[in-house]
Design an enzyme around this catalytic site. Sequence first.
Site, PDB file in Angstrom:
ATOM      1  N   ASN A  10       0.817  -1.198   0.000  1.00  0.00           N
ATOM      2  CA  ASN A  10       0.000   0.000   0.000  1.00  0.00           C
ATOM      3  C   ASN A  10       0.859   1.261   0.000  1.00  0.00           C
ATOM      4  OD1 ASN A  10      -1.884   1.972   0.386  1.00  0.00           O
ATOM      5  ND2 ASN A  10      -3.050   0.858   1.903  1.00  0.00           N
ATOM      6  N   ASP A  11       1.535   1.527   1.100  1.00  0.00           N
ATOM      7  CA  ASP A  11       2.280   2.785   1.185  1.00  0.00           C
ATOM      8  C   ASP A  11       3.395   2.877   0.151  1.00  0.00           C
ATOM      9  OD1 ASP A  11       0.659   3.466   3.194  1.00  0.00           O
ATOM     10  OD2 ASP A  11       2.044   2.955   4.795  1.00  0.00           O
ATOM     11  N   ILE A  12       3.986   1.743  -0.208  1.00  0.00           N
ATOM     12  CA  ILE A  12       5.124   1.786  -1.119  1.00  0.00           C
ATOM     13  C   ILE A  12       4.705   2.026  -2.565  1.00  0.00           C
ATOM     14  CG2 ILE A  12       6.601   0.351   0.302  1.00  0.00           C
ATOM     15  CD1 ILE A  12       5.872  -1.989  -1.523  1.00  0.00           C
ATOM     16  N   VAL A  13       3.378   2.038  -2.836  1.00  0.00           N
ATOM     17  CA  VAL A  13       2.908   2.371  -4.180  1.00  0.00           C
ATOM     18  C   VAL A  13       2.002   3.588  -4.117  1.00  0.00           C
ATOM     19  CG1 VAL A  13       3.125   0.081  -5.192  1.00  0.00           C
ATOM     20  CG2 VAL A  13       1.041   0.673  -3.970  1.00  0.00           C
TER      21      VAL A  13
ATOM     22  N   SER B 119      -0.163   2.791   7.571  1.00  0.00           N
ATOM     23  CA  SER B 119       0.065   4.163   8.001  1.00  0.00           C
ATOM     24  C   SER B 119      -1.233   4.945   8.105  1.00  0.00           C
ATOM     25  CB  SER B 119       0.992   4.856   7.009  1.00  0.00           C
ATOM     26  OG  SER B 119       0.396   4.833   5.745  1.00  0.00           O
TER      27      SER B 119
END
Lengths: 523, 481
Positions: free
Chosen positions: B409-412, B450
């Site tokens: 999620n956060d890394i994309v 996050s």
Amino acid sequence: MKVGAPKEVHLGERRVAITPSSAVQMQKLGHECIIESDAGLAAGFSDEAYKEAGVKVLKSAAALWKASDIVIKVRDPIKAEQKFFRDNQTLISFFNPADNEELLKLAAKKGINVIAMEMVPRISRAQKMDALSSMANIAGYRAIIEAGNNFGRFFTGQITAAGKIPPAKVLVVGAGVAGLAAIGTATSLGAIVRAFDVRPEVAEQIESLGAEFLFLDFDDNQGGAETGGYASPSSPEFRDKQLSLFLKQASDIDIVITTALIPNHEAPELWTKEMVERMKPGSVIIDLAAEKGGNCKLTVPDERIVTENGIIIVGYTDFPSRMANQASTLYSTNIRHMISDLTPNKDGVIIHDMEDDVLRGATVTYNKKITYPPPAPKIAAIATPKTNKSTKPLSRAEEKSLSDKAFKTATKLQIGLLCVGGLLMLGVGSVAPESFMQHFIVFVLACFIGFQVIWKVSHALHTPLMAVTNAISGIVILGALLQVGSSNFLVLLLSTISILIASINIVGGFLVTRRMLAMFQKS
Amino acid sequence: MSSGIVSAAYIGAAVLFILSLGGLSNQESAKRAVWYGILGMAIAVFVTIFGPGVYNIFLILAAVLAGSYAGYFISGKVQMTEMPQLVAALHSFVGLAAVFIGLNAEMMLNSIITLRDSGLPMNSSELTGFGEKLWQKDYIEIGILKAEVFLGIFIGAITFTGSIVAFGKLAGKLDGSPKKLKGGHYLNAISLFACLILGWMYLNGAGIWSMVIVTIISGFIGWHLIMGIGGADMPVVVSMLNSYSGWAAAAIGFTLGNDLLIVTGALVGSSGAILSYIMCKAMNRSFISVILGGFGENTGPQMVVDGEQISIDIDGVASALNDANSVVIIPGYGMAVAQAQQSVSALVGKLRDKNIKVRFAIHPVAGRLPGHMNVLLAEAKVPYDIVLEMDEINEDFSNTDVVIVIGSNDIVNPAAQDDPNSPIAGMPVLECWKARQVFVSKRGQGTGYSGIENPLFYKENTRMLYGDAKVSIDALLPKIE
């Protein structure tokens, strides 16, 4: 409004701009359709068929031009037709505006609004009116059929009781619409097909049709995207490489289809005399660029010739016309879509919207003014391949100054760190006894080695790295081993426990690392 | 065995350890590297046991055998998805051992000083190897020794409790969200100060009680510190604890005057420190802000995401994959949770058989451990040369037909680039939205760890494939032909 299609007067032209089925569609848009008597005969559409579709048949061209608000045609009008031009009439046809300045001037003077079918911009929305592509598709197909007609062997390889037949080898130069159609036709006939194009991004399309893409190893490969999907002239170095590639192919190939055309340029010479001489007797060259001078300079436009060494070179320029029925069906559909864009309200009233990208692009004269060439379309034809500006090669001097700078800052940093480290060492050394300093040196060196070594560990192996460092940090077992002999019971107990758990750590850590690493494999 | 031979063996072991870490620079040499490590360790332990000043051999062998069996048992049983918690648990052992050895050192120091002061000659009593060294120490050296004991115990205890908390969080036994007691970091600061005072008292002659209290207080610091850090920051935490366990071992090495311990501890310590640095850089955050827990303060309202998440069914994904020429898969922690790596591997195999170019894009902080995804994919027999790092593949997304995001999620999250007020602004991310089509396999519409809304899910070329990742991909498999 009245949409009229005259009989094509160009010599040998068999196509017609309207078919009974396109007429039905146009009537639904509120238009009335007229046709000159016998206009569709050569394409296989009789006057009766048109009448059945509700088309009015007029006897003469003059009457038709007079009656029509919109004249739809295939070829650009010849002298005899030009005199029929009248004010506020609309002509939709191939017009060749690039080479037809006089005709453009005349059309503007007479006030006829001309929509040139070859000028339809290459954007997705306009594909349905892209007559060049529909005609090129036919030309590509027909080129293979023509080649087969002239070639004395099968396309497909066969092993029969009467002997083995090798498959025909076909080389298609230029993988535009025509080239791709030729590739598709030739592969489905069973030939071995190789294809070449200056735009490397079409390799995928070529391979998807089952042909082999002849790869030219050259840095400066041009992308066709910025020129609207068409090829542009190549640099001399590129051309040399390309020709030497072809020369190698020439002796192996049975059929060559050249389709290389560059908009508004003479056709580039790609198949030289030398290559023709190297080919085996009975081989066939179909030059689809014959009209623009030919990709092979031996080509004679509109003729089939046989060279001294028995190579057949076909330079017909009327491939679409040779399949008049099919070509008319496709072309009339393109025209019909154009008219449907011109009558957005489907009420038979033409709105010539010069703000529309497609109409603006295709219109070459409007309101007594020449509007050719059109401005660049607002929408880029094809997504341009991303070129990374930052990787643009720097000049040598820039590169050197950059690396010098980086070198200087790195040197400064290192010297600074060394000075600070040295001072710290001195500080420690001035108070600590020698026995401590000995160990301290070992410690500092080990940290140093650790930093040097760990930076090189590949990202993918970070988890195994953690596991292996975890295992070797079980080295604390040595401390416990050195203490376990104590006579104090509490010490004995604690160190035994330490040995136990450190052993778990060591064995567990190493085995799990080994398990992980064993899994990494190359494809 | 003489002490000379022991020293020589230690040098050999140290060299082998260095080779072992250095060998991890690529996958092929890594297979050899682990054997260097094992050999080094075997030499070190063997010569120590049979070297001078070691007694109670049977007790030692019993403990070593029991421990080894336990280690063998655990390493054989653990699942690759459980690797993060295993590593954390093993760290706690090192910490605990360091504490015990430190306490032992203090106890032995006392008894030996008493012995020495009674005026007996050294060889009159059977001293252990460590005892002999203690006997010879003068006043200043004993002071330094005490400082080393203090450091060893302090770091060891933090490592111990910190690793236990990290283990609990990674194993899902503790809630992953950051929690702090009232007082937050002031509490940590006060505890640290108390430890320093106790350490000072200890140096000036206070008894072993001061060290026991230090153990307890620093144990509290470790617990409280890691409790305050959330699950997504675990790659940093685990590598930090890895580093601590190394420093603890090095401190013990100083205490015991054992160079091999010092060397090894320093290697491990610096390795963990570098890993933490790499992880922090990948998240565009400073080490301090990770350790202090939670994300930095926001400077303004976050960009509001409008649009809706459009879902797609298995057939839609299958037909897009069947038509694709190049596919990139971005795995995240969700793949590990769903144990989907085998199914993903089978999918990759099928796609590759169709001559579709398949690659994996791995973000440096994907998962809960540095390199976590690589290990999972390796376990599922995905060849490592199609598994690429973020920098290697980010430019290729614009030429990619289909991207499948599995449980990340956060890394994309494009907000990292587009929204300066986003908590993850500036974090390097995988620019998968540049591909023609993006499929996101996700359990539900919730936000990632996050708690940040991900604009990727609302993009025009994104389709959401809701459901468990393993179930989804298994359903997809028969439809790829």
